[in-house]
Design a protein around this motif. Structure first.
Motif, PDB file in Angstrom:
ATOM      1  N   HIS A   1       0.779  -1.211  -0.020  1.00 30.67           N
ATOM      2  CA  HIS A   1      -0.188   0.035   0.127  1.00 30.67           C
ATOM      3  C   HIS A   1       0.835   1.316   0.117  1.00 30.67           C
ATOM      4  CE1 HIS A   1       1.115   0.654   4.255  1.00 30.67           C
ATOM      5  NE2 HIS A   1       0.862  -0.829   4.436  1.00 30.67           N
ATOM      6  N   GLY A   2       0.396   2.297  -0.055  1.00 28.15           N
ATOM      7  CA  GLY A   2       0.614   3.796  -0.055  1.00 28.15           C
ATOM      8  C   GLY A   2       1.366   4.377   1.507  1.00 28.15           C
TER       9      GLY A   2
ATOM     10  N   PHE B   1      -6.795  -0.717  -0.579  1.00 29.61           N
ATOM     11  CA  PHE B   1      -7.120  -1.524  -1.755  1.00 29.61           C
ATOM     12  C   PHE B   1      -8.399  -1.908  -1.898  1.00 29.61           C
ATOM     13  CE2 PHE B   1      -2.351  -1.854  -1.682  1.00 29.61           C
ATOM     14  CZ  PHE B   1      -1.866  -1.711  -3.056  1.00 29.61           C
TER      15      PHE B   1
ATOM     16  N   HIS C   1       1.381   0.041  -4.983  1.00 27.82           N
ATOM     17  CA  HIS C   1       0.894   1.364  -5.612  1.00 27.82           C
ATOM     18  C   HIS C   1       1.676   2.508  -4.688  1.00 27.82           C
ATOM     19  CE1 HIS C   1      -2.470   4.477  -5.185  1.00 27.82           C
ATOM     20  NE2 HIS C   1      -1.889   4.384  -6.344  1.00 27.82           N
ATOM     21  N   SER C   2       1.884   3.546  -5.339  1.00 26.76           N
ATOM     22  CA  SER C   2       2.584   4.833  -4.725  1.00 26.76           C
ATOM     23  C   SER C   2       3.874   4.568  -4.114  1.00 26.76           C
ATOM     24  CB  SER C   2       1.423   5.509  -4.010  1.00 26.76           C
ATOM     25  OG  SER C   2       1.703   6.698  -3.663  1.00 26.76           O
TER      26      SER C   2
ATOM     27  N   ALA D   1       4.889   1.010  -4.515  1.00 18.16           N
ATOM     28  CA  ALA D   1       5.608   0.996  -5.870  1.00 18.16           C
ATOM     29  C   ALA D   1       6.896   1.156  -5.617  1.00 18.16           C
ATOM     30  CB  ALA D   1       4.890   1.756  -6.930  1.00 18.16           C
TER      31      ALA D   1
ATOM     32  N   CYS E   1       2.436   0.594  -9.813  1.00 24.20           N
ATOM     33  CA  CYS E   1       1.629   1.378 -10.208  1.00 24.20           C
ATOM     34  C   CYS E   1       1.835   2.678  -9.541  1.00 24.20           C
ATOM     35  CB  CYS E   1       0.110   1.056  -9.580  1.00 24.20           C
ATOM     36  SG  CYS E   1      -1.256   2.084 -10.159  1.00 24.20           S
TER      37      CYS E   1
ATOM     38  N   ASP F   1      -1.620  11.401 -14.193  1.00 30.70           N
ATOM     39  CA  ASP F   1      -0.959  11.440 -13.057  1.00 30.70           C
ATOM     40  C   ASP F   1      -0.153  12.666 -12.707  1.00 30.70           C
ATOM     41  OD1 ASP F   1       0.356  10.716 -10.490  1.00 30.70           O
ATOM     42  OD2 ASP F   1       0.426   8.620 -11.210  1.00 30.70           O
TER      43      ASP F   1
ATOM     44  N   HIS G   1      -3.326   8.816 -10.465  1.00 34.84           N
ATOM     45  CA  HIS G   1      -2.661   8.091  -9.711  1.00 34.84           C
ATOM     46  C   HIS G   1      -2.992   6.793  -9.131  1.00 34.84           C
ATOM     47  CE1 HIS G   1       1.010   7.730  -7.356  1.00 34.84           C
ATOM     48  NE2 HIS G   1       0.514   7.743  -6.155  1.00 34.84           N
ATOM     49  N   PHE G   2      -4.364   6.478  -9.557  1.00 31.52           N
ATOM     50  CA  PHE G   2      -5.175   5.185  -9.426  1.00 31.52           C
ATOM     51  C   PHE G   2      -5.608   4.540 -10.402  1.00 31.52           C
ATOM     52  CE2 PHE G   2      -4.998   7.690  -5.449  1.00 31.52           C
ATOM     53  CZ  PHE G   2      -5.218   6.558  -4.390  1.00 31.52           C
TER      54      PHE G   2
ATOM     55  N   PHE H   1      -5.570   1.395 -10.735  1.00 31.30           N
ATOM     56  CA  PHE H   1      -6.310   0.296 -10.532  1.00 31.30           C
ATOM     57  C   PHE H   1      -7.727   0.497 -10.223  1.00 31.30           C
ATOM     58  CE2 PHE H   1      -4.728   1.496  -6.445  1.00 31.30           C
ATOM     59  CZ  PHE H   1      -5.553   1.401  -5.405  1.00 31.30           C
TER      60      PHE H   1
END
Length: 288
Positions: A30-31, A39, A97-98, A101, A121, A234, A262-263, A265
């Motif tokens: 996660h971010g 998520f 993600h973020s 990532a 992502c 993004d 930025h999202f 997904f």
């Protein structure tokens, strides 16, 4: 391990790992300041053929306490390998993600092996690429919304409670989606309402460049396949930053999501899931 999750010892602390599905293993990261609840159920379709392992990164969510001096990108990346070894996994994929990532990219560079696939992502290979976010905020419209987003970004460096962290991150969502008025922002909030927020880690990461990613000159060390998602709109992690990663990683595929910020997904979920399935099918050619 159950759907509710289990604690996995990584040496100096223990990380909460929630599991969905069965099959080849995919770690999900996660971010910043969030936990795996961010998520929602957006990735759940992948659980029909894969074992999704959602890690609450150190300092976040339901993971055990850890010292601030350990909240570095290198340590977060090392945790992924530590969890894999604790679970007896040699071959796996890492989807981030973020901040997740950045961690997945750091892991791919620090522990290079063909046994690990990476799915990023919203990523950059160097903090130099964060200038894109500053420029994007300056031109963000309408002006009133820009001011609210800018104020929320500043509050992120001072949050003290989970509620303050939630409010600061929530207020930034219009900046993070391609369309600031996208009705799916409200839907995303509802589907991730059980997210736990980590104000101390968020403050630390904001003050330290979200981990200070600096791997652009080491990308050629990555040995496994890599799939990159970049939203055309993004405002935080640009397409150009993703192109720089793709140019440096030997086995990289870049998917530019033309209608995402930025999202990806969330904003182009079907495209995202289909591309992830292709990458995973190509990587896991034998028993997990």
């Amino acid at each position: 391990m159950t759907v509710d999750g289990a604690m996995v010892d990584v040496g100096d602390t223990a990380l909460h790992v929630a599991e969905r599905g069965s099959g080849p293993a995919v770690f999900v990261l996660h971010g910043a300041g969030l936990d795996h609840g961010s998520f929602g159920d957006y990735l759940d379709p992948l659980a029909d053929s894969h074992r999704l392992l959602f890690i609450d990164q150190r300092g976040h969510g339901r993971s055990a306490p850890s010292g601030e001096n350990s909240w570095t990108l290198e340590r977060l990346a090392a945790d992924v390998g530590a969890v894999a070894r604790a679970l007896g996994l040699r071959e796996y994929a890492v989807l981030g993600h973020s901040l997740g990532a950045f961690v997945a990219l750091q892991h791919a560079v620090d522990e290079p092996t063909a046994d690990v696939a990476s799915i990023l992502c919203g990523a950059v290979p160097s903090v130099a690429w964060f200038a894109h976010a500053d420029a994007a905020l300056e031109t963000f419209r309408p002006a009133g919304l820009r001011d609210r987003v800018g104020a929320a970004m500043e509050r992120s460096a001072r949050v003290r409670t989970p509620a303050e962290a939630r409010d600061a991150l929530d207020a930034q969502l219009p900046f993070l989606f391609s369309d600031p008025a996208d009705p799916r922002i409200a839907e995303y909030r509802e589907r991730t309402k059980d997210t736990r927020y980590a104000p101390a880690v968020l403050r630390y990461l904001v003050a330290n460049g979200y981990g200070g990613i600096e791997v652009q000159d080491r990308l050629d060390q990555v040995k496994g396949p890599m799939l990159l998602f970049a939203g055309r709109d993004d405002r935080v992690c640009s397409v150009e930053a993703a192109e720089a990663i793709a140019a440096g990683v030997p086995q990289a595929e870049l998917v530019v999501c033309e209608h995402s910020g930025h999202f990806a997904f969330v904003e182009e979920r079907e495209l995202f899931l289909a591309a992830v399935r292709r990458l995973l099918a190509g990587h896991f050619t034998g028993p997990a």
